[in-house]
Design an enzyme around this catalytic site. Structure first.
Site, PDB file in Angstrom:
ATOM      1  N   ASP A 132     -11.044   2.475  -1.268  1.00 34.86           N
ATOM      2  CA  ASP A 132      -9.900   1.548  -1.260  1.00 34.86           C
ATOM      3  C   ASP A 132     -10.368   0.160  -0.842  1.00 34.86           C
ATOM      4  O   ASP A 132     -11.405   0.014  -0.180  1.00 34.86           O
ATOM      5  CB  ASP A 132      -8.864   1.981  -0.218  1.00 34.86           C
ATOM      6  CG  ASP A 132      -8.059   3.205  -0.640  1.00 34.86           C
ATOM      7  OD1 ASP A 132      -8.421   3.856  -1.629  1.00 34.86           O
ATOM      8  OD2 ASP A 132      -7.063   3.489   0.044  1.00 34.86           O
ATOM      9  N   ARG A 182     -11.276   0.157  -9.695  1.00 34.06           N
ATOM     10  CA  ARG A 182      -9.825   0.369  -9.706  1.00 34.06           C
ATOM     11  C   ARG A 182      -9.186  -0.980  -9.409  1.00 34.06           C
ATOM     12  O   ARG A 182      -9.346  -1.516  -8.314  1.00 34.06           O
ATOM     13  CB  ARG A 182      -9.431   1.406  -8.655  1.00 34.06           C
ATOM     14  CG  ARG A 182      -7.943   1.755  -8.719  1.00 34.06           C
ATOM     15  CD  ARG A 182      -7.623   2.879  -7.765  1.00 34.06           C
ATOM     16  NE  ARG A 182      -7.491   2.399  -6.407  1.00 34.06           N
ATOM     17  CZ  ARG A 182      -7.816   3.116  -5.328  1.00 34.06           C
ATOM     18  NH1 ARG A 182      -8.311   4.329  -5.439  1.00 34.06           N
ATOM     19  NH2 ARG A 182      -7.651   2.614  -4.123  1.00 34.06           N
ATOM     20  N   ALA A 187      -1.978  -5.309  -1.586  1.00 32.18           N
ATOM     21  CA  ALA A 187      -0.834  -4.839  -0.806  1.00 32.18           C
ATOM     22  C   ALA A 187      -0.702  -5.462   0.578  1.00 32.18           C
ATOM     23  O   ALA A 187       0.192  -5.084   1.325  1.00 32.18           O
ATOM     24  CB  ALA A 187      -0.921  -3.319  -0.670  1.00 32.18           C
ATOM     25  N   ARG A 291       4.721   0.066   1.086  1.00 32.99           N
ATOM     26  CA  ARG A 291       5.515   0.500  -0.074  1.00 32.99           C
ATOM     27  C   ARG A 291       6.875  -0.194  -0.062  1.00 32.99           C
ATOM     28  O   ARG A 291       7.405  -0.582  -1.095  1.00 32.99           O
ATOM     29  CB  ARG A 291       5.727   2.026  -0.086  1.00 32.99           C
ATOM     30  CG  ARG A 291       4.464   2.872  -0.094  1.00 32.99           C
ATOM     31  CD  ARG A 291       3.649   2.760  -1.365  1.00 32.99           C
ATOM     32  NE  ARG A 291       2.805   1.617  -1.514  1.00 32.99           N
ATOM     33  CZ  ARG A 291       1.579   1.449  -0.991  1.00 32.99           C
ATOM     34  NH1 ARG A 291       1.059   2.374  -0.255  1.00 32.99           N
ATOM     35  NH2 ARG A 291       0.890   0.351  -1.231  1.00 32.99           N
TER      36      ARG A 291
HETATM   37  P1  FDA Z   1       4.566  -4.885  -9.077  1.00 32.50           P
HETATM   38  O1  FDA Z   1       4.641  -5.053  -7.611  1.00 32.50           O
HETATM   39  O2  FDA Z   1       4.746  -6.061  -9.949  1.00 32.50           O
HETATM   40  O3  FDA Z   1       5.594  -3.744  -9.483  1.00 32.50           O
HETATM   41  C1  FDA Z   1       5.910  -3.452 -10.831  1.00 32.50           C
HETATM   42  C2  FDA Z   1       7.137  -2.552 -10.826  1.00 32.50           C
HETATM   43  O4  FDA Z   1       6.780  -1.268 -10.300  1.00 32.50           O
HETATM   44  C3  FDA Z   1       8.267  -3.047  -9.903  1.00 32.50           C
HETATM   45  O5  FDA Z   1       9.120  -3.897 -10.563  1.00 32.50           O
HETATM   46  C4  FDA Z   1       8.925  -1.763  -9.481  1.00 32.50           C
HETATM   47  O6  FDA Z   1       9.854  -1.375 -10.462  1.00 32.50           O
HETATM   48  C5  FDA Z   1       7.793  -0.772  -9.455  1.00 32.50           C
HETATM   49  N1  FDA Z   1       7.268  -0.638  -8.082  1.00 32.50           N
HETATM   50  C6  FDA Z   1       6.155  -1.199  -7.559  1.00 32.50           C
HETATM   51  N2  FDA Z   1       5.975  -0.831  -6.268  1.00 32.50           N
HETATM   52  C7  FDA Z   1       7.023  -0.030  -5.978  1.00 32.50           C
HETATM   53  C8  FDA Z   1       7.429   0.662  -4.801  1.00 32.50           C
HETATM   54  N3  FDA Z   1       6.714   0.615  -3.678  1.00 32.50           N
HETATM   55  N4  FDA Z   1       8.576   1.388  -4.860  1.00 32.50           N
HETATM   56  C9  FDA Z   1       9.292   1.473  -5.988  1.00 32.50           C
HETATM   57  N5  FDA Z   1       8.962   0.835  -7.135  1.00 32.50           N
HETATM   58  C10 FDA Z   1       7.857   0.100  -7.126  1.00 32.50           C
HETATM   59  N6  FDA Z   1      -3.540  -1.995  -2.761  1.00 32.50           N
HETATM   60  C11 FDA Z   1      -4.573  -2.452  -2.023  1.00 32.50           C
HETATM   61  O7  FDA Z   1      -4.505  -3.552  -1.465  1.00 32.50           O
HETATM   62  N7  FDA Z   1      -5.711  -1.686  -1.874  1.00 32.50           N
HETATM   63  C12 FDA Z   1      -5.862  -0.486  -2.499  1.00 32.50           C
HETATM   64  O8  FDA Z   1      -6.890   0.180  -2.340  1.00 32.50           O
HETATM   65  C13 FDA Z   1      -4.789  -0.020  -3.312  1.00 32.50           C
HETATM   66  N8  FDA Z   1      -4.870   1.159  -3.997  1.00 32.50           N
HETATM   67  C14 FDA Z   1      -3.912   1.504  -4.909  1.00 32.50           C
HETATM   68  C15 FDA Z   1      -4.094   2.598  -5.749  1.00 32.50           C
HETATM   69  C16 FDA Z   1      -3.149   2.901  -6.718  1.00 32.50           C
HETATM   70  C17 FDA Z   1      -3.370   4.076  -7.610  1.00 32.50           C
HETATM   71  C18 FDA Z   1      -1.978   2.090  -6.845  1.00 32.50           C
HETATM   72  C19 FDA Z   1      -0.930   2.388  -7.887  1.00 32.50           C
HETATM   73  C20 FDA Z   1      -1.786   1.023  -6.005  1.00 32.50           C
HETATM   74  C21 FDA Z   1      -2.722   0.711  -5.031  1.00 32.50           C
HETATM   75  N9  FDA Z   1      -2.556  -0.384  -4.189  1.00 32.50           N
HETATM   76  C22 FDA Z   1      -3.611  -0.807  -3.417  1.00 32.50           C
HETATM   77  C23 FDA Z   1      -1.223  -1.076  -4.105  1.00 32.50           C
HETATM   78  C24 FDA Z   1      -1.171  -2.288  -5.034  1.00 32.50           C
HETATM   79  O9  FDA Z   1      -1.978  -3.323  -4.527  1.00 32.50           O
HETATM   80  C25 FDA Z   1       0.264  -2.825  -5.180  1.00 32.50           C
HETATM   81  O10 FDA Z   1       0.741  -3.221  -3.920  1.00 32.50           O
HETATM   82  C26 FDA Z   1       1.255  -1.833  -5.766  1.00 32.50           C
HETATM   83  O11 FDA Z   1       0.673  -1.076  -6.788  1.00 32.50           O
HETATM   84  C27 FDA Z   1       2.488  -2.576  -6.352  1.00 32.50           C
HETATM   85  O12 FDA Z   1       2.088  -3.422  -7.392  1.00 32.50           O
HETATM   86  P2  FDA Z   1       2.298  -3.090  -8.952  1.00 32.50           P
HETATM   87  O13 FDA Z   1       0.993  -3.271  -9.631  1.00 32.50           O
HETATM   88  O14 FDA Z   1       2.909  -1.768  -9.138  1.00 32.50           O
HETATM   89  O15 FDA Z   1       3.169  -4.269  -9.518  1.00 32.50           O
END
Ligand code: FDA
Length: 307
Positions: A132, A182, A187, A291
């Site tokens: 991660d 990845r 986050a 989250r």
């Molecule tokens: P975005 O935030 O734009 O969300 C797109 C859509 O997805 C939203 O409109 C919503 O509908 C849905 N969604 C997203 N998050 C949601 C939630 N919590 N609850 C409900 N719906 C939600 N970060 C990091 O800093 N280090 C790491 O090692 C990792 N590892 C990791 C692994 C995997 C497999 C994933 C999927 C994510 C991570 N992350 C992470 C977290 C990542 O950085 C990010 O914060 C989240 O994936 C949310 O961003 P999205 O890409 O989904 O896009």
């Protein structure tokens, strides 16, 4: 960054709030939306269920920033046990670790040794080890550990965050290693000097970095894993993959357990490679707050659980 997101990320570091939350039944009910259970057995059983739909999993035990070697040793031993169970049950699962959970802050060389041991065990069992990415002050150390483990084992990959201004340069520097990357948006709570404050800039950077990874994958020089729930972005990346003639089996999408569950199944049914990241364990507070910060509307689920 929105005020709500920034506030939730700050609160994620409060020990006092963590203590208040952990002991409350309503909070435990709310957390269940994002994990099948607190124990490893629940995560392994969920993996077996996902496997029937052609979906693999990534398993991660919650926890970060341990302060003693004894804690880090226990985490290493736990993951060695997880890899053993994956192998014995022949599950389509891999493992993802946080370096601060393996004692990066206490002793970097000991942490490296543990990651080497986990990569070796994953390799012996036909599995894979993801590292991660945590806060920006850990990026250099994380990439250093990744490079050294990648020098000895092929089955290790690292997470990169599209919100960081430095990531384009980091990706360029890693590509000669033919890495598994990845890619996520990021986050944590980062200052504007380090990370793009506007989400649209992070989204644009994600697509640019993703395109670069797909170009490298087309030449067999990278194995991309796109960690996102952004369906528009996923569609554009798949389109770009087709344009570049990258086989859909040469890259995968990873989504978190409990988020966009129907879309996880739909993507897999369409022939995309999909993994679901399953977190388990009792140290869920900072992870759960991240989250909530990703979608502050999730706070309503907490309030509903309270009522
Ligand atoms: P975005 O935030 O734009 O969300 C797109 C859509 O997805 C939203 O409109 C919503 O509908 C849905 N969604 C997203 N998050 C949601 C939630 N919590 N609850 C409900 N719906 C939600 N970060 C990091 O800093 N280090 C790491 O090692 C990792 N590892 C990791 C692994 C995997 C497999 C994933 C999927 C994510 C991570 N992350 C992470 C977290 C990542 O950085 C990010 O914060 C989240 O994936 C949310 O961003 P999205 O890409 O989904 O896009």
């Amino acid at each position: 960054m929105s005020v709500a997101r920034s506030l939730l990320l700050r609160l994620s570091r409060s020990e006092w709030l963590a203590e208040q939350f952990r002991s409350r039944a309503f909070a435990q009910r709310a957390v269940r939306r994002f994990m099948p259970g607190e124990d490893l057995a629940s995560a392994l059983d969920a993996t077996a269920r996902f496997a029937t739909a052609g979906i693999g999993t990534i398993l991660t035990e919650l926890g970060e920033r341990v302060t003693t070697r004894a804690e880090a040793d226990a985490v290493r031993d736990h993951y060695l046990g997880v890899l053993k169970q994956i192998r014995e049950r022949q599950l389509p699962s891999v493992v993802s670790i946080k370096l601060t959970h393996l004692g990066l802050d206490t002793d970097r060389e000991a942490c490296l040794k543990d990651v080497m041991a986990l990569a070796a065990a994953a390799q012996a069992g036909g599995s894979f080890l993801w590292i991660d990415m945590e806060e920006s002050n850990y990026v250099d150390a994380t990439l250093d550990v990744f490079r050294r483990v990648r020098g000895a084992h092929e089955n290790v990959g690292v997470c990169l965050q599209a919100y960081l201004r430095r990531t384009a340069a980091d990706l360029d520097a890693l590509l000669p290693l033919k890495p598994a990357i990845r890619l996520v948006k990021g986050a944590y709570n980062e200052p504007p000097l380090v990370a793009f404050p506007a989400k649209r800039d992070t989204d644009a950077n994600y697509f640019a970095l993703g395109g670069k990874l797909l170009e490298a994958a087309a030449q067999g020089r990278a194995t991309p894993c796109f960690g996102t729930h952004d369906l528009g972005l996923i569609a554009r990346l798949r389109e770009r993959g087709t344009q570049l003639k990258v086989s859909p089996s040469a890259y995968e999408f990873a989504l978190l357990y409990g988020i966009r569950a129907d879309d996880q199944q739909r993507l897999a049914a369409q022939g995309a490679r999909v993994r679901v990241l399953i977190s388990y364990g009792s140290a869920w507070f900072p992870w759960y707050m991240r989250r909530l910060a990703e979608r502050p509307a999730n706070v309503w689920f907490v309030l509903r659980s309270l009522l």
